[in-house]
Design a protein around this motif. Structure first.
Motif, short mmCIF file in Angstrom:
data_model
loop_
_atom_site.label_atom_id
_atom_site.label_comp_id
_atom_site.label_asym_id
_atom_site.label_seq_id
_atom_site.Cartn_x
_atom_site.Cartn_y
_atom_site.Cartn_z
N LEU A 156 8.07 6.37 10.84
CA LEU A 156 9.03 5.35 11.22
C LEU A 156 9.77 5.27 12.32
N ASN B 256 4.45 -1.68 11.41
CA ASN B 256 4.18 -0.40 9.66
C ASN B 256 3.80 -1.58 8.71
N VAL C 197 0.41 0.64 12.23
CA VAL C 197 1.09 1.82 11.81
C VAL C 197 0.36 2.31 9.93
N VAL D 63 1.47 3.52 7.31
CA VAL D 63 2.68 4.82 6.46
C VAL D 63 2.64 5.12 5.01
N VAL E 198 8.55 -0.79 5.78
CA VAL E 198 8.14 -0.97 6.38
C VAL E 198 7.57 -2.69 5.72
#
Lengths: 319, 502
Positions: free
Chosen positions: B457, A151, A177, A179, A196
């Motif tokens: 998440l 992330n 990914v 965030v 993260v």
């Protein structure tokens, strides 16, 4: 007839010259299209005070925040081009937003007279101190072997952190990914806490690096940063095309007399060369801008083009 | 003892005549702008920032901090006297504070607010001095899932706020949630319900909305009445001070409020906002006679005011220990530090200890200033209410308009205030309370943002909310609270049923 035109032209150029000589004769308004506090506001406040001393007239900062800087920038575009209204231009409204918003309210190229680039701050690849990674290569290799696993944080869609990571993805082919957070503060909190995995962040993260809470692996500018001379550039590491620097520059509404633009350019450039300013900027990880108003215009246009490609490839659209 | 040494050093820095003077100036300016409805600490600090460049760093920060808590205190004065909350935290103070004022107990309400704030401020400062580094680590334990559960807890407590119909409170909260949706979605970046108006991309402004819902609506409803019936205060003011009975009633709520506020204040993003709501909820729930709440219960002023001020102090913790500004005022102060060539960050405490401890010591001085300044001023503030309405109303409208405008230096916010003024008038006619609406408006977007972030998440795994211990505890508390709210209703219904059978 011809004679009278010549006289008028001569008179006009005299007026222009006189204007530039007597400029500034009253306080100057500097529009900051962001709320007080934060990067652009700070940049304006850093240069406003000493620049005002040089010009002999106060510079009054007016925060006109909203819509990622669009509202204040649109207001500045409509102001009288007499040198008494200036704009603190920056990456988002002046180079990125034109590709993301359909109702911008201004033309990023034709509505403004660029005066001078104040400074740029590059982005840095940072990970939490507790992270198992110890180099940019380790992060990238892991991300390649484990698509969709890592992330990364950013201060929002279309933010410099977001776009820099998209450049990193395009360059390396990794799948990570996003965030998104509401601002740099919350995003950095999440990174420090390890919520993260990494962030391609601006120098706001320096204090965390110095305190040993973040590790820094690479910088996204063509040259190494004077504040962190040990950190290699992405290019050095074989990762090409990751160049994201947030820029801050002085601008004026289009058709502001050239004499005024040049005067301001000269004063700002001289200011940026002072010892005091240099140390302050270096500490912030910033690189002082140099060059003429024309150089700044060229820089702006190339940034607008470059981010257009990135934004389109990522398919970001706000409105 | 390290802390003692550090505090001695801090007081050495803060207690110089110059710093005490600037603490006083800050507290005074803060109180004055706090009392003016709608004009908050952010524009004031932004305006005064250039004046502080010439000052030493500590002095500049001491003055800015003084403005910050002065404003938060001054806001309560307006909330109590003219039913107008200047910021989120005083929305709660309005509920019982203004009712007290109407009953002629404005003096007592102002007094308990001052004492509660002072006590809470002192304790919270102690908390910062002793535990700041530890507490900032606690704040880091709060991930998206935890924030989501905290917001759920906050929203459920919104129902408790209602002192009339639970259904109306619920609907107002829902309406607030809907208003909160307007603006850019953090997760996808899409601007929702902005109708191509750039100003709406950032959502509806809080200041403009409150000015409309409270000030404009209140004044409109009052104008409708004939001059004899117009009332801000129905009864003449009896006393300025607290009675012994009132003092006893407030002591425990102040203690509990301080505890809650200190705890919630450390959470960046919403913690301090929630604290006054949380305190009110607790006080109403444990009161012997909850029906007094909303009708001038002194506990409903004492607890939330203490919580609010404690939260305002401890919200310095993330800023001082991590360099993370937890609200707009903190962001400005971080900017002020950069102006003075100090990078805000985790190293402030070790590299510039005189700054860190000086600021903490100055909080004490500032709080003492506030009480010294405000207790004598109570008499003066109350006299403001004797101003004839034909002068007072335009004055309030003027201030609110300036306040709405200055939040973004944009006329748009003034129009928003007017629209919400109409809405507020309708709500007043329908006897719907605006407070739950504001809570929904504030918490809704945070709730959504954190829910989606938590799910990103966890890659869509809903169990995160119950497998993470802090989140689980908060969800359980929320369920418990919900049961508490429903139970009396259930038992009442049963009573009715039994009576019918008899």
């Amino acid at each position: 007839m011809i004679k009278s035109i010549t006289i008028v032209v001569a008179a006009m150029s005299c007026v222009g010259l006189a204007m530039a000589q007597s400029y500034p004769s009253r306080p100057i308004k500097l529009i900051v299209p962001w709320p007080p506090g934060g990067g652009v506001d700070t940049s304006a406040r850093i240069i406003a005070q000493p620049l005002a001393e040089r010009l002999g007239q106060p510079i009054v900062i007016e925060n006109k925040a909203g819509a990622a800087g669009n509202i204040g920038t649109a207001v500045a575009a409509q102001e009288k081009p007499d040198g008494y209204t200036l704009l603190m231009g920056s990456l988002s409204p002046n180079a990125v937003n034109p590709h993301m918003y359909s109702n911008l309210g201004f033309d990023p190229v034709n509505d403004f007279e660029p005066i001078a680039l104040a400074y740029t701050v590059p982005c840095f690849l940072v990970v939490p101190a507790a992270s198992p990674f110890n180099s940019a290569k380790e992060v990238i290799d892991y991300a390649k072997a484990n698509p969709g696993k890592l992330n990364y944080g950013s201060s929002g869609i279309g933010s410099s952190q977001h776009l820099a990571t998209i450049m990193l993805q395009k360059s390396t082919g990794i799948d990570v990914v996003h965030v998104s957070y509401k601002g740099t503060g919350p995003a950095e909190t999440a990174l420090v806490a390890g919520q993260v995995d990494f962030m391609v962040d601006n120098p706001a993260s320096f204090p965390f690096i110095e305190a040993g809470r973040l590790k820094v692996f690479a910088v996204g500018s063509p040259e190494r940063n004077p504040a962190k001379p040990d950190v290699p550039t992405f290019d050095e590491l074989g990762v090409t095309g990751v160049h994201t620097s947030v820029f801050y520059g002085l601008m004026a509404p289009a058709k502001t007399p050239k004499e005024i633009v040049d005067r301001l350019n000269k004063e700002l450039n001289e200011l940026l060369q002072t010892e005091e300013m240099r140390t302050r900027l270096t500490k912030m990880g910033a690189v002082a801008g140099t060059g003429s108003a024309e150089d700044f215009r060229k820089y702006l246009i190339s940034e607008i083009e470059r981010y257009g490609v990135i934004v389109k490839s990522a398919g970001i659209k706000i409105e | 003892m390290d802390i003692i040494n550090n505090l001695v050093m801090g007081f050495g820095v803060a207690a110089t005549p110059m710093n005490v003077f600037y603490a006083f100036v800050g507290a005074l300016v803060g109180t004055l702008i706090g009392v003016l409805p709608g004009i908050g600490p952010v524009p004031t600090i932004a305006m005064l920032l250039p004046l502080t460049y010439g000052l030493p760093t500590v002095t500049a920060l001491i003055m800015l901090a003084g403005i910050y808590y002065g404003a938060s205190y001054g806001g309560s004065t307006t909330a109590i006297l003219v039913n107008l909350p200047g910021e989120m935290s005083s929305v709660i103070t309005v509920l019982d504070g203004h009712k007290m004022a109407r009953q002629g107990r404005a003096g007592a309400a102002l007094c308990v607010a001052a004492i509660g704030s002072f006590f809470a401020g002192c304790v919270a400062t102690m908390v910062i001095a002793a535990f700041a580094p530890v507490l900032s680590e606690v704040a880091l334990k709060f991930d998206a899932a935890e924030y989501f559960s905290l917001m759920v807890l906050g929203l459920i407590s919104a129902i408790v706020l209602a002192h009339g119909s639970v259904l109306k409170a619920l609907l107002m909260t829902l309406l607030g949630l809907l208003f909160g949706i307007v603006g850019t979605d953090v997760t996808t970046g899409v601007a929702r319900f902005s109708f191509n108006i750039p100003e709406l991309v950032d959502g509806i402004g809080f200041v403009a909305m409150t000015m409309g819902l409270f000030a404009f609506a209140e004044i409109t409803t009052n104008l409708e009445r004939t001059s004899g019936q117009r009332e801000l205060l129905a009864e003449p003011i009896k006393r300025i001070w607290l009675t012994w009975q009132e003092f006893k009633q407030s002591a425990l709520p102040i203690l509990r409020g301080t505890f809650l506020g200190s705890l919630l204040g450390i959470l960046p993003g919403g913690g301090a906002t929630l604290s006054s709501f949380a305190s009110y909820t607790v006080e109403k729930k444990i009161a012997d006679d909850p029906s007094r709440f909303g009708n001038g219960a002194i506990e409903g002023v004492a607890g939330p005011e203490a919580a609010n001020n404690a939260g305002a102090q401890t919200s310095f913790i993330p800023m001082l220990t991590l360099g993370i500004p937890s609200n707009a005022v903190m962001a400005l102060m971080a900017g002020a530090l950069i102006m003075h060539d100090i990078q805000p960050g985790p190293e402030i405490m070790t590299q510039t200890p005189e700054l860190f401890w000086g600021l903490i010591a100055s909080m004490w001085i500032g709080n003492a200033m506030l009480i010294v300044l405000n207790l004598p001023l109570i008499g003066l503030w109350i006299r403001l209410l004797n101003i004839p309405y034909r002068l007072l109303f335009p004055m309030i409208i003027l201030c609110c308009t300036i306040g709405a405008f200055s939040s973004n230096n944009n006329m748009f916010d003034v129009w928003v205030a007017i629209v919400f003024g109409f809405l507020g008038y309708i709500f007043a006619k329908l006897e719907c309370e605006p407070a739950p609406l504001l809570l929904g408006y504030i918490l809704g977007p945070m709730l959504e943002e954190n829910l989606r972030r938590a799910l990103i998440l966890s890659r869509g795994e809903y169990t995160v909310f119950v497998t993470r211990p802090i989140s689980l505890v908060m969800l359980l508390l929320a369920v418990g609270l919900l049961i508490l709210v429903i139970l009396p209703a259930v038992s009442k219904k049963r009573e009715v049923v039994f009576q019918e059978e008899e």
